[in-house]
Design a protein around this motif. Sequence first.
Motif, mmCIF file in Angstrom:
data_model
loop_
_atom_site.group_PDB
_atom_site.id
_atom_site.type_symbol
_atom_site.label_atom_id
_atom_site.label_comp_id
_atom_site.label_asym_id
_atom_site.label_seq_id
_atom_site.Cartn_x
_atom_site.Cartn_y
_atom_site.Cartn_z
ATOM 1 N N GLY A 40 0.813 -1.225 0.000
ATOM 2 C CA GLY A 40 0.000 0.000 0.000
ATOM 3 C C GLY A 40 0.839 1.265 0.000
ATOM 4 N N GLU A 41 2.142 1.139 -0.332
ATOM 5 C CA GLU A 41 3.029 2.305 -0.238
ATOM 6 C C GLU A 41 2.688 3.399 -1.250
ATOM 7 O OE1 GLU A 41 3.908 -0.776 -0.964
ATOM 8 O OE2 GLU A 41 5.356 -0.882 -2.600
ATOM 9 N N THR A 42 1.833 3.108 -2.221
ATOM 10 C CA THR A 42 1.429 4.179 -3.143
ATOM 11 C C THR A 42 0.656 5.272 -2.390
ATOM 12 O OG1 THR A 42 -0.560 2.960 -3.715
ATOM 13 C CG2 THR A 42 1.309 2.723 -5.205
ATOM 14 N N ALA A 43 0.169 4.970 -1.205
ATOM 15 C CA ALA A 43 -0.535 5.985 -0.413
ATOM 16 C C ALA A 43 0.391 7.134 -0.018
ATOM 17 C CB ALA A 43 -1.153 5.347 0.835
ATOM 18 N N PHE A 44 1.721 6.930 -0.112
ATOM 19 C CA PHE A 44 2.653 8.025 0.174
ATOM 20 C C PHE A 44 2.599 9.110 -0.898
ATOM 21 C CE2 PHE A 44 5.057 4.998 2.979
ATOM 22 C CZ PHE A 44 5.021 5.787 4.119
ATOM 23 N N LEU A 45 2.126 8.761 -2.103
ATOM 24 C CA LEU A 45 1.989 9.758 -3.172
ATOM 25 C C LEU A 45 0.855 10.703 -2.794
ATOM 26 C CD1 LEU A 45 2.059 7.243 -6.158
ATOM 27 C CD2 LEU A 45 3.947 8.668 -5.356
ATOM 28 N N ASP A 46 1.022 12.018 -3.061
ATOM 29 C CA ASP A 46 -0.082 12.863 -2.613
ATOM 30 C C ASP A 46 -1.257 12.818 -3.582
ATOM 31 O OD1 ASP A 46 1.073 16.274 -3.213
ATOM 32 O OD2 ASP A 46 0.703 14.636 -4.568
ATOM 33 N N ARG A 47 -1.020 12.259 -4.761
ATOM 34 C CA ARG A 47 -2.121 12.002 -5.677
ATOM 35 C C ARG A 47 -2.174 10.477 -5.839
ATOM 36 N NH1 ARG A 47 -2.321 16.368 -9.838
ATOM 37 N NH2 ARG A 47 -0.150 16.542 -9.221
ATOM 38 N N PRO A 48 -2.840 9.791 -4.902
ATOM 39 C CA PRO A 48 -2.748 8.320 -4.920
ATOM 40 C C PRO A 48 -3.177 7.781 -6.282
ATOM 41 C CG PRO A 48 -3.931 9.078 -2.985
ATOM 42 C CD PRO A 48 -3.770 10.263 -3.868
ATOM 43 N N ARG A 49 -2.424 6.812 -6.772
ATOM 44 C CA ARG A 49 -2.760 6.200 -8.050
ATOM 45 C C ARG A 49 -3.981 5.326 -7.851
ATOM 46 N NH1 ARG A 49 0.981 2.447 -10.054
ATOM 47 N NH2 ARG A 49 1.049 1.959 -7.857
ATOM 48 N N ARG A 50 -4.928 5.451 -8.762
ATOM 49 C CA ARG A 50 -6.125 4.643 -8.682
ATOM 50 C C ARG A 50 -5.990 3.400 -9.560
ATOM 51 N NH1 ARG A 50 -11.037 6.093 -6.234
ATOM 52 N NH2 ARG A 50 -10.567 7.767 -4.768
ATOM 53 N N SER A 51 -4.777 3.087 -9.988
ATOM 54 C CA SER A 51 -4.605 1.997 -10.941
ATOM 55 C C SER A 51 -4.135 0.711 -10.266
ATOM 56 C CB SER A 51 -3.621 2.419 -12.027
ATOM 57 O OG SER A 51 -2.418 2.845 -11.431
ATOM 58 N N GLU A 52 -4.088 0.694 -8.929
ATOM 59 C CA GLU A 52 -3.598 -0.496 -8.240
ATOM 60 C C GLU A 52 -4.754 -1.225 -7.558
ATOM 61 O OE1 GLU A 52 0.441 -0.270 -6.422
ATOM 62 O OE2 GLU A 52 -0.598 -0.860 -4.609
ATOM 63 N N ARG A 53 -4.678 -2.548 -7.574
ATOM 64 C CA ARG A 53 -5.677 -3.351 -6.886
ATOM 65 C C ARG A 53 -4.978 -4.307 -5.918
ATOM 66 N NH1 ARG A 53 -10.701 -4.452 -8.451
ATOM 67 N NH2 ARG A 53 -10.331 -4.125 -10.656
ATOM 68 N N ALA A 54 -5.522 -4.435 -4.701
ATOM 69 C CA ALA A 54 -5.018 -5.416 -3.732
ATOM 70 C C ALA A 54 -6.150 -6.396 -3.454
ATOM 71 C CB ALA A 54 -4.588 -4.721 -2.442
ATOM 72 N N MET A 55 -5.875 -7.674 -3.662
ATOM 73 C CA MET A 55 -6.918 -8.688 -3.508
ATOM 74 C C MET A 55 -6.427 -9.833 -2.623
ATOM 75 S SD MET A 55 -8.915 -10.739 -6.514
ATOM 76 C CE MET A 55 -7.961 -12.247 -6.274
ATOM 77 N N ALA A 56 -7.299 -10.301 -1.742
ATOM 78 C CA ALA A 56 -6.964 -11.441 -0.883
ATOM 79 C C ALA A 56 -7.017 -12.712 -1.731
ATOM 80 C CB ALA A 56 -7.969 -11.531 0.262
ATOM 81 N N ILE A 57 -5.890 -13.415 -1.899
ATOM 82 C CA ILE A 57 -5.958 -14.640 -2.702
ATOM 83 C C ILE A 57 -6.249 -15.861 -1.830
ATOM 84 C CG2 ILE A 57 -4.619 -13.868 -4.699
ATOM 85 C CD1 ILE A 57 -2.209 -15.287 -3.566
ATOM 86 N N GLU A 58 -6.272 -15.642 -0.520
ATOM 87 C CA GLU A 58 -6.785 -16.645 0.411
ATOM 88 C C GLU A 58 -7.331 -15.825 1.593
ATOM 89 O OE1 GLU A 58 -2.626 -17.944 2.477
ATOM 90 O OE2 GLU A 58 -2.863 -18.660 0.426
ATOM 91 N N LYS A 59 -7.850 -16.466 2.608
ATOM 92 C CA LYS A 59 -8.324 -15.703 3.773
ATOM 93 C C LYS A 59 -7.162 -14.891 4.332
ATOM 94 C CE LYS A 59 -10.369 -17.876 7.171
ATOM 95 N NZ LYS A 59 -10.872 -19.042 7.978
ATOM 96 N N VAL A 60 -7.337 -13.587 4.524
ATOM 97 C CA VAL A 60 -6.223 -12.793 5.059
ATOM 98 C C VAL A 60 -6.650 -11.985 6.273
ATOM 99 C CG1 VAL A 60 -4.976 -12.527 2.862
ATOM 100 C CG2 VAL A 60 -6.601 -10.783 3.553
ATOM 101 N N LYS A 61 -5.646 -11.656 7.068
ATOM 102 C CA LYS A 61 -5.815 -10.814 8.243
ATOM 103 C C LYS A 61 -4.778 -9.705 8.101
ATOM 104 C CE LYS A 61 -5.824 -11.696 13.183
ATOM 105 N NZ LYS A 61 -5.668 -12.772 14.168
ATOM 106 N N LEU A 62 -5.243 -8.457 8.162
ATOM 107 C CA LEU A 62 -4.360 -7.317 7.927
ATOM 108 C C LEU A 62 -4.361 -6.360 9.108
ATOM 109 C CD1 LEU A 62 -5.547 -6.347 4.317
ATOM 110 C CD2 LEU A 62 -3.628 -7.833 4.937
ATOM 111 N N MET A 63 -3.232 -5.690 9.314
ATOM 112 C CA MET A 63 -3.169 -4.552 10.221
ATOM 113 C C MET A 63 -3.031 -3.317 9.329
ATOM 114 S SD MET A 63 -0.776 -4.807 13.597
ATOM 115 C CE MET A 63 -1.220 -6.275 14.487
ATOM 116 N N THR A 64 -3.666 -2.222 9.699
ATOM 117 C CA THR A 64 -3.737 -1.055 8.823
ATOM 118 C C THR A 64 -3.370 0.217 9.577
ATOM 119 O OG1 THR A 64 -5.645 -2.149 7.847
ATOM 120 C CG2 THR A 64 -5.263 0.131 7.198
ATOM 121 N N TRP A 65 -2.627 1.097 8.914
ATOM 122 C CA TRP A 65 -2.343 2.436 9.454
ATOM 123 C C TRP A 65 -2.704 3.467 8.397
ATOM 124 C CZ3 TRP A 65 0.699 -1.828 9.852
ATOM 125 C CH2 TRP A 65 1.017 -2.269 11.140
#
Lengths: 232, 232
Positions: B77-102
């Motif tokens: 998710g490091e594209t969030a550092f851009l001040d104009r976040p790119r809308r061209s990226e997708r993150a998908m769970a390929i199995e059951k996932v557990k995430l921590m978020t900041w």
Amino acid sequence: MASSTTSSALYSRTEDVLAHLPVSGTTKYGKGATIYGPETGSNSIYLVVGGKVAISQVADDGSEVLLEIVRPDELFGETAFLDRPRRSERAMAIEKVKLMTWAISDMEDLVTKRPRLAVALLQFLANRNAVFTKRIESFATEKVERRLARSLLRFSERLGSLEEDGSVRMTPFTHEMLSRYVGTTREVVTEYMNRFRKQGYLNYSRDGIFLHRDALSDWLNKRALAAAEKSN
Amino acid sequence: MASSTTSSALYSRTEDVLAHLPVSGTTKYGKGATIYGPETGSNSIYLVVGGKVAISQVADDGSEVLLEIVRPDELFGETAFLDRPRRSERAMAIEKVKLMTWAISDMEDLVTKRPRLAVALLQFLANRNAVFTKRIESFATEKVERRLARSLLRFSERLGSLEEDGSVRMTPFTHEMLSRYVGTTREVVTEYMNRFRKQGYLNYSRDGIFLHRDALSDWLNKRALAAAEKSN
């Protein structure tokens, strides 16, 4: 010169970094000089004060892939942040350049003392990352002709100067350099450049390549639109 | 699982980051769920606590290029550092996932308070860039067969488990995913995978793909050596 999203975004990042970096000593390199390479390695972060620097990846078979041309007020050398610096990168002055340098250990020290510098550097690296991502996308989905058109548009935006007739003058930019960016041979680049010339997207003169950006950009977008419609 | 330079270097970075990050709330996603995509965008940095996440670049024509498969203890998710976040990226769970978020704003705040976190994140981003650089090199200099072999070696190293016979079991890994990483069609991947199977570099069973890493790696290196000798 017409500015675009990518170019101005990159530029604003780099300005940020510059605002938080202390002045450092400058070093000069003549045209064609190697700043670092597989033989020497590098443990520094560099800022281009004047001139342009080509960053290449040296492949296993010795061939070089052009990664970026770094222009004034931009940074390079971020591979020094890796604790096992890659020896596969080369930085070369493609014209006379003047650089400011910070040892990576000093830079890490600065970052701990100037937190806004850290954020600025993170943004700079995220931006470099986004540029590489777009390039991987182009390699994975496009053939040489479109990759070349995209590369011409990108470099004209970053390194071109706007002429009175609305074209963008790109210099110095050889077919050899283009081929090492696009991932093909010089001969293939020459073939497509001739085709683009016949289609009116560019002209040559002794002063360099003159690109008709808007026309080439329209061609690229129309073809993308057609592909998107076809895939729906 | 046999560790390698790349894999252990990446891992040591990520450990660094983890040591400096405060615990955050966790979110769960089911297999196939979209974490963020062009429709939603993202303003966060994510840590994989369990499961695997596929990061893709969504091309102009709607096709997707697989950028990375992120495993536990790694960030994305490091594209969030851009001040104009790119809308061209997708993150998908390929199995059951557990995430921590900041949230990125919290992360930037943390960085200013925990300078070692800043350095760790810079190293993490520099490493991501180095991985992308290697991939650009492969795209620019290698044909599909070698790109596929290299991708199999990389993913078996990152996502495989060592079997008693010395082969590495890779699962779940479809030809479709491989084709979106290598930049070709599923049909072409299937053709080369059959060829690799006949040459003894891999086996299939209902439990997944079993890769004979050392043999495939030898094949890749021998061909690089031959190319280097030829170019000298």
